[in-house]
Each structure stands twice: as C-alpha cells, then as structure tokens.
Design a protein around this motif. Structure first.
Motif, PDB file in Angstrom:
ATOM      1  N   PRO A 179       0.779  -1.239   0.000  1.00 36.14           N
ATOM      2  CA  PRO A 179       0.000   0.000   0.000  1.00 36.14           C
ATOM      3  C   PRO A 179       0.814   1.294   0.000  1.00 36.14           C
ATOM      4  O   PRO A 179       1.966   1.321   0.417  1.00 36.14           O
ATOM      5  CB  PRO A 179      -0.804  -0.102   1.300  1.00 36.14           C
ATOM      6  N   ILE A 180       0.143   2.340  -0.444  1.00 36.38           N
ATOM      7  CA  ILE A 180       0.656   3.702  -0.310  1.00 36.38           C
ATOM      8  C   ILE A 180      -0.002   4.245   0.955  1.00 36.38           C
ATOM      9  O   ILE A 180      -1.205   4.553   0.968  1.00 36.38           O
ATOM     10  CB  ILE A 180       0.297   4.574  -1.525  1.00 36.38           C
ATOM     11  N   ALA A 181       0.756   4.340   2.020  1.00 37.59           N
ATOM     12  CA  ALA A 181       0.205   4.716   3.330  1.00 37.59           C
ATOM     13  C   ALA A 181      -0.485   6.076   3.293  1.00 37.59           C
ATOM     14  O   ALA A 181      -1.540   6.256   3.905  1.00 37.59           O
ATOM     15  CB  ALA A 181       1.297   4.692   4.382  1.00 37.59           C
ATOM     16  N   LYS A 182       0.084   7.044   2.570  1.00 36.59           N
ATOM     17  CA  LYS A 182      -0.509   8.393   2.569  1.00 36.59           C
ATOM     18  C   LYS A 182      -1.889   8.429   1.921  1.00 36.59           C
ATOM     19  O   LYS A 182      -2.645   9.365   2.111  1.00 36.59           O
ATOM     20  CB  LYS A 182       0.436   9.399   1.898  1.00 36.59           C
ATOM     21  N   PHE A 183      -2.240   7.379   1.160  1.00 36.85           N
ATOM     22  CA  PHE A 183      -3.574   7.288   0.552  1.00 36.85           C
ATOM     23  C   PHE A 183      -4.512   6.426   1.398  1.00 36.85           C
ATOM     24  O   PHE A 183      -5.619   6.108   0.967  1.00 36.85           O
ATOM     25  CB  PHE A 183      -3.495   6.719  -0.860  1.00 36.85           C
ATOM     26  N   ASN A 184      -4.059   6.001   2.584  1.00 37.69           N
ATOM     27  CA  ASN A 184      -4.860   5.152   3.474  1.00 37.69           C
ATOM     28  C   ASN A 184      -5.348   3.879   2.791  1.00 37.69           C
ATOM     29  O   ASN A 184      -6.476   3.434   3.015  1.00 37.69           O
ATOM     30  CB  ASN A 184      -6.049   5.924   4.054  1.00 37.69           C
ATOM     31  N   GLU A 185      -4.494   3.303   1.953  1.00 37.40           N
ATOM     32  CA  GLU A 185      -4.858   2.046   1.316  1.00 37.40           C
ATOM     33  C   GLU A 185      -4.873   0.927   2.354  1.00 37.40           C
ATOM     34  O   GLU A 185      -4.220   1.024   3.394  1.00 37.40           O
ATOM     35  CB  GLU A 185      -3.868   1.699   0.196  1.00 37.40           C
ATOM     36  N   ILE A 186      -5.599  -0.122   2.048  1.00 35.58           N
ATOM     37  CA  ILE A 186      -5.675  -1.284   2.926  1.00 35.58           C
ATOM     38  C   ILE A 186      -4.264  -1.761   3.284  1.00 35.58           C
ATOM     39  O   ILE A 186      -3.366  -1.745   2.447  1.00 35.58           O
ATOM     40  CB  ILE A 186      -6.477  -2.418   2.254  1.00 35.58           C
ATOM     41  N   ASN A 187      -4.097  -2.164   4.544  1.00 30.89           N
ATOM     42  CA  ASN A 187      -2.808  -2.671   5.009  1.00 30.89           C
ATOM     43  C   ASN A 187      -2.667  -4.120   4.551  1.00 30.89           C
ATOM     44  O   ASN A 187      -3.189  -5.037   5.194  1.00 30.89           O
ATOM     45  CB  ASN A 187      -2.720  -2.572   6.531  1.00 30.89           C
ATOM     46  N   THR A 188      -1.985  -4.320   3.455  1.00 31.22           N
ATOM     47  CA  THR A 188      -1.840  -5.672   2.901  1.00 31.22           C
ATOM     48  C   THR A 188      -0.746  -6.478   3.596  1.00 31.22           C
ATOM     49  O   THR A 188      -0.577  -7.657   3.292  1.00 31.22           O
ATOM     50  CB  THR A 188      -1.569  -5.620   1.385  1.00 31.22           C
ATOM     51  N   GLN A 189      -0.023  -5.875   4.517  1.00 34.95           N
ATOM     52  CA  GLN A 189       1.006  -6.629   5.252  1.00 34.95           C
ATOM     53  C   GLN A 189       0.365  -7.792   6.015  1.00 34.95           C
ATOM     54  O   GLN A 189       0.980  -8.832   6.185  1.00 34.95           O
ATOM     55  CB  GLN A 189       1.772  -5.704   6.202  1.00 34.95           C
ATOM     56  N   ILE A 190      -0.874  -7.615   6.465  1.00 36.22           N
ATOM     57  CA  ILE A 190      -1.616  -8.687   7.139  1.00 36.22           C
ATOM     58  C   ILE A 190      -1.716  -9.896   6.205  1.00 36.22           C
ATOM     59  O   ILE A 190      -1.500 -11.033   6.614  1.00 36.22           O
ATOM     60  CB  ILE A 190      -3.030  -8.209   7.535  1.00 36.22           C
ATOM     61  N   PHE A 191      -2.033  -9.657   4.946  1.00 39.87           N
ATOM     62  CA  PHE A 191      -2.164 -10.707   3.946  1.00 39.87           C
ATOM     63  C   PHE A 191      -0.807 -11.370   3.699  1.00 39.87           C
ATOM     64  O   PHE A 191      -0.708 -12.592   3.681  1.00 39.87           O
ATOM     65  CB  PHE A 191      -2.656 -10.125   2.619  1.00 39.87           C
ATOM     66  N   VAL A 192       0.202 -10.529   3.485  1.00 42.48           N
ATOM     67  CA  VAL A 192       1.539 -11.037   3.163  1.00 42.48           C
ATOM     68  C   VAL A 192       2.042 -11.959   4.267  1.00 42.48           C
ATOM     69  O   VAL A 192       2.544 -13.058   3.986  1.00 42.48           O
ATOM     70  CB  VAL A 192       2.527  -9.873   2.906  1.00 42.48           C
ATOM     71  N   GLU A 193       1.915 -11.541   5.511  1.00 40.97           N
ATOM     72  CA  GLU A 193       2.369 -12.377   6.630  1.00 40.97           C
ATOM     73  C   GLU A 193       1.611 -13.699   6.668  1.00 40.97           C
ATOM     74  O   GLU A 193       2.209 -14.758   6.870  1.00 40.97           O
ATOM     75  CB  GLU A 193       2.211 -11.627   7.954  1.00 40.97           C
ATOM     76  N   TYR A 194       0.305 -13.646   6.460  1.00 41.60           N
ATOM     77  CA  TYR A 194      -0.508 -14.865   6.445  1.00 41.60           C
ATOM     78  C   TYR A 194      -0.033 -15.802   5.329  1.00 41.60           C
ATOM     79  O   TYR A 194       0.152 -16.997   5.549  1.00 41.60           O
ATOM     80  CB  TYR A 194      -1.989 -14.503   6.265  1.00 41.60           C
ATOM     81  N   PHE A 195       0.132 -15.247   4.140  1.00 43.13           N
ATOM     82  CA  PHE A 195       0.558 -16.067   3.004  1.00 43.13           C
ATOM     83  C   PHE A 195       1.909 -16.723   3.276  1.00 43.13           C
ATOM     84  O   PHE A 195       2.080 -17.932   3.084  1.00 43.13           O
ATOM     85  CB  PHE A 195       0.640 -15.232   1.722  1.00 43.13           C
ATOM     86  N   LEU A 196       2.881 -15.929   3.700  1.00 40.98           N
ATOM     87  CA  LEU A 196       4.217 -16.460   3.938  1.00 40.98           C
ATOM     88  C   LEU A 196       4.223 -17.507   5.054  1.00 40.98           C
ATOM     89  O   LEU A 196       4.964 -18.494   4.976  1.00 40.98           O
ATOM     90  CB  LEU A 196       5.194 -15.333   4.261  1.00 40.98           C
TER      91      LEU A 196
END
Length: 151
Positions: free
Chosen positions: A40-57
């Motif tokens: 995500p681009i944090a300044k645009f308040n996009e969804i935090n996809t790090q949650i997804f990435v950690e789950y996937f990995l």
C-alpha cells in the motif's frame, strides 16, 4: 479517495483486518498457491496488505509483489527475508529488480479506487496494472466487490 483520506490509522487497520478475514473466508487460500499482491501507499490510506503477506508467507503460499522498473510493472517473488526500500511514490518495494517471469497467478490483489458493476477497476490512472493484466495467462476473475459487501 476523499472519503478514504479522512480515515484514521486505527480505522484503516480495523477495516484492513475485516477485509482480510472476508478474503480468507471467501477465497480460502491454501499452500502452494501463487498470489500477487500490492503493497500500500500509506498516505492514501490504502488497505494494510502486510496482514495478507504475513498470512501467506506463514502458510506456504507463494507471494509476489509489484515493482515498476523502466516504466513497466514487474512481479517479484518475496520471502520472509526479502529486503525492501521506499519508492519515490511512497510504496514499499523489494530492493531486487529480478522479475519472477510468472504470468499465471491463483490470485491477484490490486489497489483500486472503485470498481464498476462489471468488476472493472479504476486505479490511479498510470495504466501499470492494465498492462500487467494483459500479460497474464488466462483471464483473471473479478470479484466485483462481494468481499466488501459481505462484511
């Protein structure tokens, strides 16, 4: 975009968690799948996809993230030890420029401002994902927002 900008960081986090839970319940990702996901681009308040990435990995799902190199969006496979840097657009990107060459994914999660009734996405107007989708094998399925509507 204006509405999203008004969200607090706590709201973004809570909404990201809700979207993640809906995603897992709806798509039921499993080990061995290949998932391409935006960071995500944090300044645009996009969804935090790090949650997804950690789950996937943590669940044996192969993770690929985008990086723009020479005005082209490439797909880089990442692992828990991958190194990242912040791009000029404020996007966390892998340090590596090694394109995975993968053209077939089980799931592709992209940033979007909105989708029309047919599932056509509208992004930020640079066309990187439009070109990326044209290079993929098969026709990607479009969710048309059922994930968001089901929460």
């Amino acid at each position: 975009m204006q509405k999203r900008k008004t969200l607090s960081s706590d709201e973004v986090f809570l909404l990201s968690e809700a979207i993640f839970k809906n995603f897992v319940n709806f798509f039921k990702p499993f080990p061995g799948q290949k998932v391409h996901i935006f960071l995500p681009i944090a300044k645009f308040n996009e969804i935090n996809t790090q949650i997804f990435v950690e789950y996937f990995l943590n669940n044996g799902i192969r993770v690929f993230v985008p990086k723009v190199v020479d005005q082209k969006l490439i797909s880089i496979e990442i692992c828990k030890d991958s190194l990242f840097e912040t791009s000029s657009w404020g996007i966390l990107e892998p340090v590596s420029n090694q394109d995975s060459g993968i053209k077939e994914f089980d799931l592709v999660i992209t940033p979007v401002l909105y989708c029309d009734g047919l599932g056509n996405r509208v992004g930020y107007g640079k066309g990187f994902y439009d070109s990326f989708f044209q290079e993929l094998y098969g026709k990607p399925k479009k969710n048309r927002g059922e994930l968001l509507q089901s929460r």
